[in-house]
Write a protein that holds these residues in place. Structure first.
Motif, PDB file in Angstrom:
ATOM      1  N   ALA A 160       0.823  -1.209   0.000  1.00 40.53           N
ATOM      2  CA  ALA A 160       0.000   0.000   0.000  1.00 40.53           C
ATOM      3  C   ALA A 160       0.858   1.261   0.000  1.00 40.53           C
ATOM      4  N   LYS A 161       2.107   1.131   0.445  1.00 40.11           N
ATOM      5  CA  LYS A 161       2.958   2.320   0.558  1.00 40.11           C
ATOM      6  C   LYS A 161       4.290   2.097  -0.136  1.00 40.11           C
ATOM      7  N   GLY A 162       4.904   3.187  -0.585  1.00 43.10           N
ATOM      8  CA  GLY A 162       6.280   3.126  -1.072  1.00 43.10           C
ATOM      9  C   GLY A 162       6.433   2.918  -2.564  1.00 43.10           C
ATOM     10  N   ILE A 163       5.432   2.374  -3.224  1.00 45.46           N
ATOM     11  CA  ILE A 163       5.550   2.190  -4.671  1.00 45.46           C
ATOM     12  C   ILE A 163       4.270   2.632  -5.381  1.00 45.46           C
ATOM     13  N   SER A 164       4.485   3.016  -6.630  1.00 48.52           N
ATOM     14  CA  SER A 164       3.351   3.268  -7.509  1.00 48.52           C
ATOM     15  C   SER A 164       3.611   2.461  -8.781  1.00 48.52           C
ATOM     16  N   ILE A 165       2.700   1.557  -9.100  1.00 47.14           N
ATOM     17  CA  ILE A 165       2.901   0.696 -10.278  1.00 47.14           C
ATOM     18  C   ILE A 165       2.327   1.406 -11.499  1.00 47.14           C
ATOM     19  N   LEU A 166       3.213   1.789 -12.394  1.00 46.29           N
ATOM     20  CA  LEU A 166       2.788   2.594 -13.554  1.00 46.29           C
ATOM     21  C   LEU A 166       2.366   1.742 -14.742  1.00 46.29           C
ATOM     22  N   GLY A 167       2.816   0.482 -14.785  1.00 50.94           N
ATOM     23  CA  GLY A 167       2.460  -0.356 -15.931  1.00 50.94           C
ATOM     24  C   GLY A 167       3.393  -1.542 -16.068  1.00 50.94           C
ATOM     25  N   LEU A 168       3.580  -1.993 -17.289  1.00 48.96           N
ATOM     26  CA  LEU A 168       4.344  -3.214 -17.566  1.00 48.96           C
ATOM     27  C   LEU A 168       5.535  -2.932 -18.475  1.00 48.96           C
ATOM     28  N   MET A 169       6.580  -3.734 -18.306  1.00 54.49           N
ATOM     29  CA  MET A 169       7.730  -3.708 -19.209  1.00 54.49           C
ATOM     30  C   MET A 169       7.897  -5.111 -19.781  1.00 54.49           C
ATOM     31  N   ALA A 170       8.195  -5.201 -21.073  1.00 56.36           N
ATOM     32  CA  ALA A 170       8.416  -6.516 -21.678  1.00 56.36           C
ATOM     33  C   ALA A 170       9.429  -6.421 -22.804  1.00 56.36           C
ATOM     34  N   MET A 171      10.034  -7.568 -23.081  1.00 56.94           N
ATOM     35  CA  MET A 171      11.006  -7.708 -24.168  1.00 56.94           C
ATOM     36  C   MET A 171      10.557  -8.873 -25.037  1.00 56.94           C
ATOM     37  N   ALA A 172      10.679  -8.722 -26.331  1.00 62.03           N
ATOM     38  CA  ALA A 172      10.418  -9.876 -27.204  1.00 62.03           C
ATOM     39  C   ALA A 172      11.529 -10.904 -26.986  1.00 62.03           C
ATOM     40  N   GLY A 173      11.238 -12.167 -27.269  1.00 62.50           N
ATOM     41  CA  GLY A 173      12.244 -13.213 -27.085  1.00 62.50           C
ATOM     42  C   GLY A 173      13.437 -13.019 -28.015  1.00 62.50           C
ATOM     43  N   TRP A 174      14.579 -13.600 -27.642  1.00 64.29           N
ATOM     44  CA  TRP A 174      15.764 -13.526 -28.497  1.00 64.29           C
ATOM     45  C   TRP A 174      15.460 -14.115 -29.873  1.00 64.29           C
ATOM     46  N   GLY A 175      15.935 -13.461 -30.898  1.00 68.24           N
ATOM     47  CA  GLY A 175      15.815 -14.006 -32.238  1.00 68.24           C
ATOM     48  C   GLY A 175      14.388 -14.090 -32.751  1.00 68.24           C
ATOM     49  N   THR A 176      13.480 -13.339 -32.105  1.00 64.76           N
ATOM     50  CA  THR A 176      12.091 -13.341 -32.553  1.00 64.76           C
ATOM     51  C   THR A 176      11.974 -12.499 -33.821  1.00 64.76           C
ATOM     52  N   ASP A 177      11.253 -13.004 -34.843  1.00 65.99           N
ATOM     53  CA  ASP A 177      11.103 -12.170 -36.048  1.00 65.99           C
ATOM     54  C   ASP A 177      10.066 -11.082 -35.756  1.00 65.99           C
TER      55      ASP A 177
END
Ligand SMILES: *Cc1c(COP(=O)(O)O)cnc(C)c1O
Length: 236
Positions: A160-177
Motif C-alpha cells: 500500500a505504501k512506497g511504490i506506484s505501479i505505472l504499468g508493464l515492461m516486456a522484451m520480445a524473445g531472443w531471435g524473434t522475427d
C-alpha cells in the motif's frame, strides 16, 4: 570548421535525431498522437563521456541495466541534474538504497520479493518509487520477469505504501522475427488491459520495443521504448 563524420558528438546527435524521427513516423503510421511514446536512451554500452554527449544532444531520459553503472554515472556530477534515470535490469536488495538516491523509475521489478523490498525501503524513506512490472512475455526460460499468469494474483496484494505501479515492461524473445515480436507486444497490451480492469489501477505505461523492434511495439501501444544500439551506432 566542419566536424568529421567520425566525430562522436556528431554521430550521437545524428543518431538521436534519426531515432526520434523513426519514433515519430511509427506513431503517425499507427494513428497515435505525436509525443505519446517516450524514448529511454539506453547508455549501458558506453561510458560517461558518450552518455554525456547523448544528453547534450537532447536525450534527457537514460536507462541502465546495472544499478552500479547507473549510480556511478549519476554520482560523477557531470550530467545535468534533470536527467531522469530508468533502471532496466535486475535489482538485488542490497542495491536498492543507493539506487533510490537518484529518483529512478524501476522498470525491471521481476519478483514479488523485489517489489516488496522496494516498497519497504521507499516507505521507510517516506518516498514513493515509480515502478513497472517486468513480464516474461516470450516465456523464454532464460529471461527474467513475471510469468503473465502470476500477475493477476500479485496485483491483488500490492504494497500500500512506497511504490506506484505505472504499468508493464516486456522484451520480445531472443531471435524473434518482427511479426512474432508484434504478437508478443500485443499480448503485453492485452495483459495490461486485463490487469487494469481487475485492479482499477491505470497502468498507463507500456515499456516495450528496443532498437530492433520498436516500430512494432509502438504499433501495439508502447508508451516507452528503450533504445541503445541505434543511438551509439558508429561510436563504439
Ligand atoms: C540493452 C537493453 C535495451 C536496449 O537494447 P538495444 O537493442 O541495444 O536497443 C533495452 N531494454 C533492455 C531491458 C536492455 O537490457
Amino acid at each position: 570548421m566542419k566536424m568529421s563524420e567520425n566525430d562522436p558528438a556528431e554521430r550521437i546527435a545524428n543518431n538521436w535525431q534519426a531515432v526520434q524521427q523513426s519514433v515519430a513516423d511509427a506513431l503517425a503510421t499507427s494513428g497515435r498522437p505525436a509525443g505519446s511514446t517516450k524514448i529511454v536512451g539506453v547508455s549501458k554500452y558506453v561510458g560517461l563521456p558518450e552518455t554525456d554527449l547523448l544528453v547534450q544532444a537532447g536525450c534527457k531520459t537514460l536507462g541502465e541495466s546495472r544499478p552500479q553503472a547507473l549510480w556511478a554515472k549519476a554520482e560523477a556530477n557531470q550530467l545535468p541534474s534533470d536527467v531522469q534515470w530508468h533502471l532496466i535490469g535486475h535489482l538485488q536488495r542490497n542495491k536498492i538504497r543507493r539506487l533510490l538516491r537518484h529518483s529512478v523509475i524501476i522498470e525491471s521489478i521481476d519478483s514479488e520479493r523485489a517489489l516488496n523490498a522496494v516498497a519497504e525501503i521507499s516507505a521507510d524513506q517516506r518516498i514513493t518509487t515509480d515502478v513497472l512490472l517486468e513480464v516474461n512475455i516470450s516465456g523464454d526460460e532464460k529471461k527474467t520477469g513475471f510469468a503473465p499468469e502470476e500477475l493477476p494474483r500479485l496485483m491483488q496484494n500490492v504494497p500500500a505504501k512506497g511504490i506506484s505501479i505505472l504499468g508493464l515492461m516486456a522484451m520480445a524473445g531472443w531471435g524473434t522475427d518482427p511479426a512474432e515480436a508484434r504478437t508478443q507486444f500485443e499480448q503485453t497490451r492485452l495483459l495490461r488491459d486485463q490487469l487494469r480492469t481487475e485492479s482499477g489501477l491505470e497502468l498507463n505505461e507500456l515499456s516495450m520495443g528496443m532498437s530492433g523492434d520498436f516500430p512494432a511495439a509502438i504499433a501495439e501501444g508502447a508508451t516507452i521504448v528503450r533504445i541503445g544500439s541505434k543511438l551509439f551506432e558508429g561510436v563504439r
